[in-house]
Design a protein around this motif. Structure first.
Motif, PDB file in Angstrom:
ATOM      1  N   LEU A  55       0.946  -1.251   0.037  1.00 27.45           N
ATOM      2  CA  LEU A  55      -0.022   0.096   0.027  1.00 27.45           C
ATOM      3  C   LEU A  55       0.877   1.298   0.054  1.00 27.45           C
ATOM      4  O   LEU A  55       0.591   2.431  -0.634  1.00 27.45           O
ATOM      5  CB  LEU A  55      -1.091  -0.092   1.156  1.00 27.45           C
ATOM      6  N   ALA A  56       2.091   1.129   0.863  1.00 26.42           N
ATOM      7  CA  ALA A  56       2.852   2.374   0.882  1.00 26.42           C
ATOM      8  C   ALA A  56       3.430   2.631  -0.574  1.00 26.42           C
ATOM      9  O   ALA A  56       3.727   3.795  -1.055  1.00 26.42           O
ATOM     10  CB  ALA A  56       4.023   2.234   1.882  1.00 26.42           C
ATOM     11  N   ALA A  57       3.954   1.440  -1.419  1.00 29.60           N
ATOM     12  CA  ALA A  57       4.462   1.490  -2.490  1.00 29.60           C
ATOM     13  C   ALA A  57       3.522   1.977  -3.497  1.00 29.60           C
ATOM     14  O   ALA A  57       3.865   3.108  -4.448  1.00 29.60           O
ATOM     15  CB  ALA A  57       4.637  -0.006  -2.953  1.00 29.60           C
ATOM     16  N   ALA A  58       2.047   1.645  -3.490  1.00 29.78           N
ATOM     17  CA  ALA A  58       1.196   2.168  -4.299  1.00 29.78           C
ATOM     18  C   ALA A  58       1.137   3.761  -3.955  1.00 29.78           C
ATOM     19  O   ALA A  58       0.709   4.499  -5.096  1.00 29.78           O
ATOM     20  CB  ALA A  58      -0.139   1.533  -4.077  1.00 29.78           C
ATOM     21  N   VAL A 211      -6.234  -3.190 -20.052  1.00 31.93           N
ATOM     22  CA  VAL A 211      -5.162  -3.565 -19.372  1.00 31.93           C
ATOM     23  C   VAL A 211      -4.887  -3.284 -17.878  1.00 31.93           C
ATOM     24  O   VAL A 211      -4.103  -4.275 -17.087  1.00 31.93           O
ATOM     25  CB  VAL A 211      -3.935  -2.852 -20.007  1.00 31.93           C
ATOM     26  N   ALA A 212      -5.422  -2.426 -17.307  1.00 34.62           N
ATOM     27  CA  ALA A 212      -5.658  -2.180 -15.989  1.00 34.62           C
ATOM     28  C   ALA A 212      -6.218  -3.197 -15.241  1.00 34.62           C
ATOM     29  O   ALA A 212      -5.937  -3.669 -13.950  1.00 34.62           O
ATOM     30  CB  ALA A 212      -6.146  -0.724 -15.637  1.00 34.62           C
ATOM     31  N   ILE A 213      -7.626  -3.632 -15.859  1.00 29.81           N
ATOM     32  CA  ILE A 213      -8.215  -4.798 -15.100  1.00 29.81           C
ATOM     33  C   ILE A 213      -7.427  -6.000 -15.313  1.00 29.81           C
ATOM     34  O   ILE A 213      -7.453  -6.647 -14.162  1.00 29.81           O
ATOM     35  CB  ILE A 213      -9.475  -4.820 -15.791  1.00 29.81           C
ATOM     36  N   ALA A 218      -4.344 -10.413 -12.617  1.00 29.07           N
ATOM     37  CA  ALA A 218      -3.141 -11.021 -12.509  1.00 29.07           C
ATOM     38  C   ALA A 218      -2.397 -10.731 -10.816  1.00 29.07           C
ATOM     39  O   ALA A 218      -2.015 -11.797 -10.243  1.00 29.07           O
ATOM     40  CB  ALA A 218      -2.115 -10.562 -13.529  1.00 29.07           C
ATOM     41  N   THR A 219      -2.350  -9.746 -10.458  1.00 31.50           N
ATOM     42  CA  THR A 219      -1.619  -9.351  -9.296  1.00 31.50           C
ATOM     43  C   THR A 219      -2.406  -9.900  -8.182  1.00 31.50           C
ATOM     44  O   THR A 219      -1.795 -10.268  -7.001  1.00 31.50           O
ATOM     45  CB  THR A 219      -1.398  -7.822  -9.438  1.00 31.50           C
ATOM     46  N   LEU A 220      -3.899  -9.714  -8.288  1.00 31.45           N
ATOM     47  CA  LEU A 220      -4.661 -10.206  -7.016  1.00 31.45           C
ATOM     48  C   LEU A 220      -4.316 -11.670  -6.500  1.00 31.45           C
ATOM     49  O   LEU A 220      -3.761 -11.802  -5.575  1.00 31.45           O
ATOM     50  CB  LEU A 220      -5.986 -10.013  -7.340  1.00 31.45           C
ATOM     51  N   VAL A 221      -4.124 -12.372  -7.569  1.00 33.22           N
ATOM     52  CA  VAL A 221      -3.976 -13.857  -7.158  1.00 33.22           C
ATOM     53  C   VAL A 221      -2.615 -14.161  -7.243  1.00 33.22           C
ATOM     54  O   VAL A 221      -1.961 -15.038  -6.138  1.00 33.22           O
ATOM     55  CB  VAL A 221      -4.789 -14.729  -8.339  1.00 33.22           C
ATOM     56  N   TRP A 222      -1.666 -13.694  -7.744  1.00 35.17           N
ATOM     57  CA  TRP A 222      -0.306 -13.572  -7.763  1.00 35.17           C
ATOM     58  C   TRP A 222       0.230 -13.142  -6.353  1.00 35.17           C
ATOM     59  O   TRP A 222       0.863 -13.914  -5.620  1.00 35.17           O
ATOM     60  CB  TRP A 222       0.230 -12.707  -8.798  1.00 35.17           C
ATOM     61  N   LEU A 341      -0.366  -1.960  -9.603  1.00 36.85           N
ATOM     62  CA  LEU A 341       0.436  -3.183  -9.099  1.00 36.85           C
ATOM     63  C   LEU A 341       0.247  -3.151  -7.792  1.00 36.85           C
ATOM     64  O   LEU A 341      -0.176  -4.353  -7.084  1.00 36.85           O
ATOM     65  CB  LEU A 341       1.462  -3.251  -9.628  1.00 36.85           C
ATOM     66  N   PHE A 342       0.770  -2.282  -7.082  1.00 35.54           N
ATOM     67  CA  PHE A 342       0.921  -2.360  -5.650  1.00 35.54           C
ATOM     68  C   PHE A 342      -0.519  -2.444  -4.819  1.00 35.54           C
ATOM     69  O   PHE A 342      -0.759  -2.920  -3.781  1.00 35.54           O
ATOM     70  CB  PHE A 342       1.854  -1.236  -4.923  1.00 35.54           C
ATOM     71  N   LEU A 343      -1.612  -1.709  -5.210  1.00 35.70           N
ATOM     72  CA  LEU A 343      -2.887  -1.624  -4.647  1.00 35.70           C
ATOM     73  C   LEU A 343      -3.487  -3.154  -4.732  1.00 35.70           C
ATOM     74  O   LEU A 343      -3.890  -3.670  -3.859  1.00 35.70           O
ATOM     75  CB  LEU A 343      -3.759  -0.775  -5.422  1.00 35.70           C
ATOM     76  N   ALA A 344      -3.342  -3.645  -6.065  1.00 31.60           N
ATOM     77  CA  ALA A 344      -3.641  -5.198  -6.001  1.00 31.60           C
ATOM     78  C   ALA A 344      -2.939  -6.134  -5.227  1.00 31.60           C
ATOM     79  O   ALA A 344      -3.713  -7.181  -4.650  1.00 31.60           O
ATOM     80  CB  ALA A 344      -3.601  -5.495  -7.509  1.00 31.60           C
ATOM     81  N   LEU A 345      -1.706  -6.100  -5.193  1.00 30.26           N
ATOM     82  CA  LEU A 345      -0.781  -6.888  -4.223  1.00 30.26           C
ATOM     83  C   LEU A 345      -1.228  -6.606  -2.763  1.00 30.26           C
ATOM     84  O   LEU A 345      -1.284  -7.626  -2.042  1.00 30.26           O
ATOM     85  CB  LEU A 345       0.712  -6.544  -4.301  1.00 30.26           C
TER      86      LEU A 345
END
Length: 402
Positions: A55-58, A211-213, A218-222, A341-345
């Motif tokens: 979250l901080a990275a995002a 591409v954002a979706i 991808a990032t949610l499950v990864w 990316l970081f929000l999804a992570l």
């Protein structure tokens, strides 16, 4: 004459810097959950440690992109490396879980700035028709770091305590110094610190929303599997800490080796979204299977088979964002990539962590995979609709005698 992705020494140094940066990050990703677990943190707290960092990275990714456009990638890379090293050393000196959250936030801020700076530096170092290959080499370097970091940390755990290991692995950042020196100081903007104009230009492009979706899917499950993998390996798979490190290293090898051929595939592909779609589906299926396994061999085989599909998906996403930067400022575009990316992570462990806590890893991984598949279907539908409309456009009438 055929161009090479190594056409400049600058690019090579940037690839090495990416590898060193991500080696330290990957070692930290293994060691901090183990250290927090030793300090008495529960499953949800371990997942939250990962989430606050991302979250901080995002939070800093978009401002970092603006700073790159204003001051150049070199300045931001230097600053972020120094902050990240300081936060990692502070982590090694910490003996309470609440303070771990503080240093994870500081490390996340630095990590978001590092990624934006590295992607921007590479994007401006190669021609557009070689962007897939350059992204392949950049992300290969990152995945090499993901292999080296956990491998070194895992071996060191047989000799050192977790706290000492965290401190020692900070030394990896020294190998990023040549890349920080070589990164360009080129400025794209001298007009202040306004985000709105470049963001409007970015959002207006048709390819951005799909591409954002896809990146979120991808990032949610990864990210969910990655966040829980260290303690999943201990609790569910029954592995010692050193074998958990080697499992992460094997995944990084499969990830890294796929990146270079993935770059060539993406450069040649007419459409990139099917690559992303297949990657999400395959890794989601792997996440479901992982939750029902135990031991070392089964999970290792699943991850080695599924990881290259996701690796190729991320190369495709990176190329699409690189192409989007042609109509916006490079730093802000790559900052937007980092923010999503970081929000999804961070969202994955926070949303599915309670399910893991209450119902187990299999239930949490399965729920996350189902959401990722649904998002991938939305992405595919957004791409399919314009294709369908074009297919329905009637052909012009043919004049008699022609």
């Amino acid at each position: 004459m055929r161009l090479s992705v190594f056409e400049s020494r600058r690019a090579l140094f940037i690839y090495v810097a990416a590898g060193a940066s991500f080696a330290s990050l990957a070692a930290r990703g293994l060691l901090v959950p183990l250290y927090a677990h030793d300090l008495g943190a529960g499953r949800f707290e371990v997942g939250a440690l990962f989430s606050v960092s991302t979250l901080a990275a995002a939070l800093l990714s978009l401002p970092s992109g603006l700073l790159i456009d204003r001051f150049g990638a070199r300045t931001l890379l230097w600053t972020s490396l120094a902050l990240y090293a300081a936060s990692q050393l502070a982590t090694a000196l910490t003996t309470s879980v609440p303070l771990l959250f503080v240093w994870q936030i500081a490390g996340g801020l630095a990590g978001g700035a590092q990624q934006a700076a590295l992607f921007s530096a590479v994007t401006e170092s190669v021609p557009a028709n070689r962007l897939g290959r350059s992204m392949g080499w950049l992300t290969f370097s990152m995945q090499a770091g993901f292999f080296i970091g956990p491998s070194v940390a895992g071996i060191a755990l047989t000799l050192l305590s977790v706290r000492a290991d965290i401190a020692i692995t900070t030394v990896m950042l020294l190998f990023a110094v040549p890349g920080a020196l070589a990164a360009t100081g080129t400025r794209q903007s001298h007009a202040g610190f306004s985000l709105m104009a470049p963001l409007r230009s970015l959002f207006s492009q048709r390819a951005f929303v799909p591409v954002a979706i896809g990146l979120v899917a991808a990032t949610l499950v990864w990210g969910t599997v990655g966040a829980f993998l260290p303690i999943f390996g201990r609790e569910a798979l029954g592995l010692p800490s050193s074998q958990v490190g080697f499992l992460l290293a094997l995944q990084a090898v499969a990830n890294g080796l796929a990146r270079i051929p993935a770059g060539r595939l993406v450069d040649r592909a007419e459409h990139r979204w099917p690559i992303v779609f297949v990657g999400v589906i395959v890794w989601s299926a792997a996440a479901i299977v992982l939750g029902h396994l135990n031991g070392f061999l089964g999970p290792a085989v699943v991850m080695i088979i599924a990881t290259p599909f996701m690796a190729t998906a991320y190369v495709a996403i990176g190329v699409v964002f690189g192409n989007l930067s042609a109509a916006s400022t490079r730093g802000v575009t790559m900052g937007a990539y980092g923010t999503i990316l970081f929000l999804a992570l961070s969202a994955g462990p926070l949303v599915f962590g309670p399910i893991v806590q209450s119902s187990g890893y299999a239930a949490g991984f399965t729920a996350c995979a189902a959401v990722a598949i649904a998002l991938a279907l939305v992405m595919a539908a957004l791409h399919a609709e314009p294709l369908r409309r074009r297919a329905e456009v009637p052909l012009p009438p043919v004049a008699p005698g022609t």
